[in-house]
Design a protein around this motif. Structure first.
Motif, PDB file in Angstrom:
ATOM      1  N   LEU A 120     -10.252  61.568  55.674  1.00 31.93           N
ATOM      2  CA  LEU A 120     -10.684  61.606  54.271  1.00 31.93           C
ATOM      3  C   LEU A 120     -10.625  60.221  53.654  1.00 31.93           C
ATOM      4  CD1 LEU A 120      -8.899  64.841  52.978  1.00 31.93           C
ATOM      5  CD2 LEU A 120     -11.344  64.504  53.342  1.00 31.93           C
ATOM      6  N   ASP A 121     -11.602  59.920  52.846  1.00 31.11           N
ATOM      7  CA  ASP A 121     -11.626  58.640  52.166  1.00 31.11           C
ATOM      8  C   ASP A 121     -10.652  58.648  51.013  1.00 31.11           C
ATOM      9  OD1 ASP A 121     -13.631  57.682  53.786  1.00 31.11           O
ATOM     10  OD2 ASP A 121     -15.237  58.489  52.466  1.00 31.11           O
ATOM     11  N   SER A 122     -10.296  57.441  50.584  1.00 30.77           N
ATOM     12  CA  SER A 122      -9.403  57.408  49.434  1.00 30.77           C
ATOM     13  C   SER A 122     -10.176  57.845  48.185  1.00 30.77           C
ATOM     14  CB  SER A 122      -8.865  55.980  49.259  1.00 30.77           C
ATOM     15  OG  SER A 122      -9.942  55.116  48.958  1.00 30.77           O
ATOM     16  N   GLY A 123      -9.410  58.362  47.257  1.00 32.44           N
ATOM     17  CA  GLY A 123     -10.054  58.871  46.022  1.00 32.44           C
ATOM     18  C   GLY A 123      -9.691  60.333  45.791  1.00 32.44           C
ATOM     19  N   PHE A 124     -10.542  60.999  45.127  1.00 33.44           N
ATOM     20  CA  PHE A 124     -10.278  62.417  44.790  1.00 33.44           C
ATOM     21  C   PHE A 124     -10.980  63.356  45.746  1.00 33.44           C
ATOM     22  CE2 PHE A 124      -9.562  60.359  40.740  1.00 33.44           C
ATOM     23  CZ  PHE A 124      -8.400  60.967  40.321  1.00 33.44           C
ATOM     24  N   GLN A 125     -10.335  64.434  46.019  1.00 31.45           N
ATOM     25  CA  GLN A 125     -10.943  65.531  46.791  1.00 31.45           C
ATOM     26  C   GLN A 125     -10.455  66.824  46.169  1.00 31.45           C
ATOM     27  OE1 GLN A 125     -12.941  65.120  49.473  1.00 31.45           O
ATOM     28  NE2 GLN A 125     -12.727  62.905  49.566  1.00 31.45           N
ATOM     29  N   THR A 126     -11.262  67.784  46.216  1.00 35.08           N
ATOM     30  CA  THR A 126     -10.788  69.114  45.756  1.00 35.08           C
ATOM     31  C   THR A 126     -10.880  70.069  46.911  1.00 35.08           C
ATOM     32  OG1 THR A 126     -13.001  69.558  44.974  1.00 35.08           O
ATOM     33  CG2 THR A 126     -11.405  68.921  43.301  1.00 35.08           C
ATOM     34  N   ASP A 127      -9.935  70.961  46.934  1.00 37.73           N
ATOM     35  CA  ASP A 127      -9.968  71.978  47.990  1.00 37.73           C
ATOM     36  C   ASP A 127      -9.216  73.199  47.522  1.00 37.73           C
ATOM     37  OD1 ASP A 127     -10.201  73.168  50.557  1.00 37.73           O
ATOM     38  OD2 ASP A 127      -8.068  72.643  50.858  1.00 37.73           O
ATOM     39  N   ILE A 131      -6.228  69.573  43.780  1.00 38.14           N
ATOM     40  CA  ILE A 131      -6.823  68.234  43.748  1.00 38.14           C
ATOM     41  C   ILE A 131      -6.023  67.345  44.721  1.00 38.14           C
ATOM     42  CG2 ILE A 131      -7.182  66.181  42.329  1.00 38.14           C
ATOM     43  CD1 ILE A 131      -7.410  67.982  39.904  1.00 38.14           C
ATOM     44  N   PHE A 132      -6.769  66.712  45.530  1.00 34.73           N
ATOM     45  CA  PHE A 132      -6.117  65.742  46.436  1.00 34.73           C
ATOM     46  C   PHE A 132      -6.387  64.342  45.937  1.00 34.73           C
ATOM     47  CE2 PHE A 132      -7.277  69.291  49.160  1.00 34.73           C
ATOM     48  CZ  PHE A 132      -6.058  69.593  49.721  1.00 34.73           C
ATOM     49  N   VAL A 133      -5.328  63.542  45.921  1.00 39.81           N
ATOM     50  CA  VAL A 133      -5.535  62.109  45.633  1.00 39.81           C
ATOM     51  C   VAL A 133      -5.105  61.368  46.899  1.00 39.81           C
ATOM     52  CG1 VAL A 133      -4.957  60.157  44.152  1.00 39.81           C
ATOM     53  CG2 VAL A 133      -5.033  62.441  43.198  1.00 39.81           C
ATOM     54  N   ILE A 134      -6.019  60.641  47.450  1.00 35.94           N
ATOM     55  CA  ILE A 134      -5.709  59.929  48.699  1.00 35.94           C
ATOM     56  C   ILE A 134      -5.692  58.429  48.380  1.00 35.94           C
ATOM     57  CG2 ILE A 134      -6.492  59.440  51.052  1.00 35.94           C
ATOM     58  CD1 ILE A 134      -7.927  62.304  50.737  1.00 35.94           C
ATOM     59  N   LYS A 135      -4.565  57.835  48.669  1.00 37.42           N
ATOM     60  CA  LYS A 135      -4.398  56.403  48.368  1.00 37.42           C
ATOM     61  C   LYS A 135      -4.039  55.635  49.642  1.00 37.42           C
ATOM     62  CE  LYS A 135      -5.112  56.001  44.026  1.00 37.42           C
ATOM     63  NZ  LYS A 135      -6.136  55.100  43.519  1.00 37.42           N
ATOM     64  N   ILE A 136      -4.647  54.461  49.817  1.00 41.04           N
ATOM     65  CA  ILE A 136      -4.323  53.584  50.958  1.00 41.04           C
ATOM     66  C   ILE A 136      -3.024  52.841  50.600  1.00 41.04           C
ATOM     67  CG2 ILE A 136      -5.106  51.591  52.371  1.00 41.04           C
ATOM     68  CD1 ILE A 136      -6.996  53.930  52.691  1.00 41.04           C
ATOM     69  N   ALA A 140      -6.728  47.412  51.243  1.00 40.64           N
ATOM     70  CA  ALA A 140      -7.797  48.247  51.804  1.00 40.64           C
ATOM     71  C   ALA A 140      -8.261  47.680  53.151  1.00 40.64           C
ATOM     72  CB  ALA A 140      -8.970  48.298  50.812  1.00 40.64           C
ATOM     73  N   ASP A 141      -8.190  46.318  53.266  1.00 39.04           N
ATOM     74  CA  ASP A 141      -8.642  45.715  54.517  1.00 39.04           C
ATOM     75  C   ASP A 141      -7.571  45.799  55.614  1.00 39.04           C
ATOM     76  OD1 ASP A 141     -10.906  45.168  53.129  1.00 39.04           O
ATOM     77  OD2 ASP A 141     -10.306  43.109  52.587  1.00 39.04           O
ATOM     78  N   PHE A 142      -6.305  45.841  55.158  1.00 36.79           N
ATOM     79  CA  PHE A 142      -5.191  45.993  56.126  1.00 36.79           C
ATOM     80  C   PHE A 142      -4.345  47.192  55.756  1.00 36.79           C
ATOM     81  CE2 PHE A 142      -6.188  41.460  55.764  1.00 36.79           C
ATOM     82  CZ  PHE A 142      -6.546  41.176  57.046  1.00 36.79           C
ATOM     83  N   PRO A 143      -4.833  48.382  55.944  1.00 29.23           N
ATOM     84  CA  PRO A 143      -4.073  49.579  55.542  1.00 29.23           C
ATOM     85  C   PRO A 143      -2.818  49.731  56.380  1.00 29.23           C
ATOM     86  CG  PRO A 143      -6.095  50.212  56.717  1.00 29.23           C
ATOM     87  CD  PRO A 143      -6.108  48.718  56.593  1.00 29.23           C
TER      88      PRO A 143
END
Ligand code: C2E
Ligand code: MG
Ligand code: MG
Length: 692
Positions: A120-127, A131-136, A140-143
């Motif tokens: 999943l990409d970072s940001g918001f997702q709903t399921d 609400i999912f919040v995905i943060k690196i 971002a270039d060196f997670p």
């Protein structure tokens, strides 16, 4: 019945309710969206902070306290589902189960697998309501890792929704109630004039009283409705008043017409029409009950003299007096009516016996024959009565009247002032009369008539003229005398047609007679009393004379003395017109009427015809001879010609010529003969021979 008021109330409530529900739904939706945005924003910030705080400890051993310490910050949040921390290799290094899961409201932490979180990409997702919040973690270039926060949004939304609904519903209900209340109040205020209008209308309908008004105050539409209603009522009232007046007038006219149609204006007694109607009803009833109905036909004797001697006013008074006397003399239930003139009819119902009828007839004769004083004059009326029974004519109304009439004529013939029962022997005469009346129209249509001529001679025996006499031969009835059919024609209004036929026929035949007997020959044509008062006949004659269709020098009209007297003023005008046209007039049957001598000077005539009844008495009655001489003298003094009719003997002829009679007529000279015979030479000679 559904009222307008309930309709409006229902519609208003439904509208307000629908709008309220829609507003509520919309508000909830907007609120939830805002809430979701707010949560997302806040959570994003939290996740950002936590990602920063996790960076120094991400590479610590899995589940390290320092990591957990960061995650425990989420304990403050009631609806956090979970938080997952992954290292840079995608391995789950820490897991936090949030309040939402601990409270057991969520059965599992998430339906998404760890591998899926990695992708999943970072940001918001709903399921599934979370609400999912995905943060690196890290750059971002060196997670260095990944933080997944899950927040259960459904529960707070549901709780808030209910809270919102429970908060708003009373307000909506209050709004609804106040709307209903206001609507009803408003309606009531607005509909009061309408309700009163309806009440007034019902009142008008119930009482049919159009004198009603409503208030014209109020809102525009209501005021205009009130004005409209009042104006309509005014019109209806006016129209009703007019109609009422018209109806009243019509009713009055109708009752007057009914009175006129059914009652005699002079005496107030039922008239012919009413009598005939009543007679039919009584006869039908009597026929059903097999009972008897008797009819009395009354005719005053010498009523005409009363009119002539004392004037019509006196005559009318006598009729009124006698009407009252007849009515008093009758039994209850009997119907007394006036047929016209001096004729009365009495219908006697209730099975009257012969002796009862005789008593009534005698009583009537006695009552009417009593001395009457009218306008100071002494009058002695009498009455002739014919009595007929319904059973003798099988309850036929017209036959019953005819029978009573016939019997009345018998009473007159027998000497007046008496009553006579109708008998079957009289029936034959009635039958014949009816037959003649029935056959007459057909005879007129077919011209079944012909003329015969009776000569008139002067004192030297020279033929000076002929009298036309009408003849009718019918195959069934044989020869019918004019003395028989002329009175019937007069009664049935056929006389004018007959007279015009005679005049026309005579005018066709006259040229042939004058050709044979000379231009000075005068042809007499008899006129009926009814002709003198029939404008159609008098106009036809005058027009005929003016146009030359009737040869004025050869035509003379004979009218009987009584015909002239009965219609003196009308007849006098017509006869003076005739004279002006140069036509001669002869007064027929002179001496049989009751002309007062004062009239004779006013008569517009040329010749007096002495009636046969005097001529036939010459040599037998000195009195008749004296009258004959007097008539001749009088005529001479008045410069009138004198003709004597019905001369059958030489003695009569001699007496008349000796006394100065100018013209002679009778079987002695010639019987009435047809035209062909008249024109044959032989006949002319025979005439002359007879005269000499
Ligand atoms: P009237 O006008 O007085 O006619 C004379 C009647 O006496 C005639 O009878 C005639 O035939 C009859 N007569 C003449 N001379 C003698 C005689 O010497 N002895 C006897 N015994 N009789 C004689 P008729 O033709 O039967 O007519 C009877 C009446 O009928 C007439 O009386 C007249 O009033 C009426 N009449 C006849 N023809 C006409 C007509 O065309 N129009 C009208 N309105 N009435 C008519
Ligand atoms: Mg005559
Ligand atoms: Mg005559």
């Amino acid at each position: 019945m559904k009222s307008l008021r309930s309709d409006i109330a229902l519609t208003t409530i439904a509208s307000v309710a629908i709008i309220s529900v829609l507003i509520m739904a919309l508000s909830i939706r907007v609120y939830e969206e805002l809430y979701q945005d707010f949560v997302a924003f806040e959570f994003d910030a939290l996740a950002e902070n936590m990602a920063v705080d996790l960076l120094p400890v991400i590479n610590n051993s899995a589940g390290s306290f320092s990591q957990t310490q960061v995650l425990l910050r989420l304990d403050e949040y009631e609806y956090v589902d979970f938080a997952r921390v992954y290292n840079e290799y995608g391995e789950l290094v820490n897991l936090y189960i949030g309040n939402a899961n601990i409270n057991g409201d969520t059965s599992q932490t998430s339906s998404i697998t760890d591998t899926e979180y990695q992708t999943l990409d970072s940001g918001f997702q709903t399921d599934d309501g979370s609400i999912f919040v995905i943060k690196i973690i890290g750059e971002a270039d060196f997670p260095m890792g990944k933080l997944v926060l899950s927040y259960d949004i459904q529960k707070p939304l549901a709780e808030n929704r209910w809270e919102f609904i429970s908060l708003v519903t009373p307000v909506v209900l209050l709004l609804l109630l106040s709307t209903v209340f206001i609507t009803l109040r408003l309606q009531k205020r607005l509909l009061i004039p309408l309700t009163s209008l309806i009440a007034k209308m019902k009142k008008v309908e119930r009482e049919a009283n159009y004198d009603v008004k409503v208030s014209e105050a109020g809102k525009f539409e209501i005021a205009s409705l009130g004005r409209g209603f009042n104006s309509m009522m005014r019109h209806i009232k006016q129209q009703t008043d007019i109609n009422q007046r018209k109806t009243l007038l019509l009713e009055r006219q109708q009752s007057q017409m009914e009175k006129l149609a059914n009652f005699d204006t002079l005496t107030g007694l039922p008239n012919r029409q009413f009598l005939m109607k009543s007679l039919s009803i009584e006869l039908a009833r009597a026929k059903r009950d097999k009972s008897e109905v008797a009819l009395m036909f009354l005719d005053l004797d010498g009523f005409k003299q009363v009119n002539d001697s004392f004037g019509h006013d006196a005559g009318d008074k006598l009729l009124c007096g006698i009407s009252t006397e007849i009515s008093y003399a009758m039994r209850e239930g009997d119907i007394v009516g006036r047929l016209g003139g001096d004729e009365f009819l009495i219908i006697l119902v209730g099975n009257p016996t012969q002796s009862q009828l005789q008593t009534i007839a005698r009583r009537l004769i006695t009552t009417i024959t009593q001395l009457h004083h009218i306008d100071g004059w002494r009058v002695d009326p009498s009455v002739s009565i014919g009595i007929a029974l319904a059973t003798d004519c099988d309850y036929a109304a017209s036959s019953l009247v005819t029978n009573a009439d016939v019997a009345m004529y018998e009473a007159k013939k027998e000497g007046k002032g008496r009553y006579v029962w109708f008998t079957s022997s009289m029936q034959e005469a009635t039958r014949r009369k009816n037959q003649v009346a029935t056959f007459l129209p057909h005879a007129i249509e077919n011209s079944d008539f012909h003329l015969v001529y009776q000569a008139k001679v002067n004192e030297f025996g020279e033929v000076v003229g002929f009298e036309t006499l009408l003849r009718w031969y019918d195959e069934e009835l044989g020869n019918i005398s004019p003395a028989e059919f002329i009175p019937i024609a007069e009664q049935s209004d056929k006389i004018s047609e007959i007279t015009l036929w005679v005049i026309n026929q005579a005018c066709i035949e006259i040229p042939r007679i004058t050709a044979q007997y000379g231009e000075k020959i005068r042809i007499s044509i008899n006129l009926s009393a009814y002709d003198l008062i029939n404008v159609h006949v008098t106009d036809s004659i005058l027009n005929g004379l003016r146009s030359g269709k009737i040869p004025k020098d050869n035509v003379e009209f004979e009218i009987t003395e009584s015909a002239y007297m009965n219609n003196f003023s009308i007849a006098n005008t017509f006869l003076s017109d005739l004279k002006n046209e140069g036509c001669k007039i002869s007064l027929d049957d002179f001496g049989t009427g009751y002309s007062s001598l004062s009239y004779i000077t006013e008569f517009n005539i040329d010749t007096l015809k002495i009636d046969r009844q005097f001529v036939s008495q010459i040599g037998l009655s000195k009195r008749s001879e004296l009258i004959t001489i007097t008539i001749i003298e009088m005529a001479k003094n008045l410069n009138l010609e004198v003709c004597a009719e019905g001369i059958e003997t030489h003695e009569q002829s001699a007496f008349l010529t000796d006394n100065g009679c100018h013209i002679l007529q009778g079987f002695l000279y010639s019987k009435p003969i047809p035209l062909d015979a008249l024109l044959s030479q032989q006949e002319e000679q025979a005439l002359l021979r007879l005269a000499n």
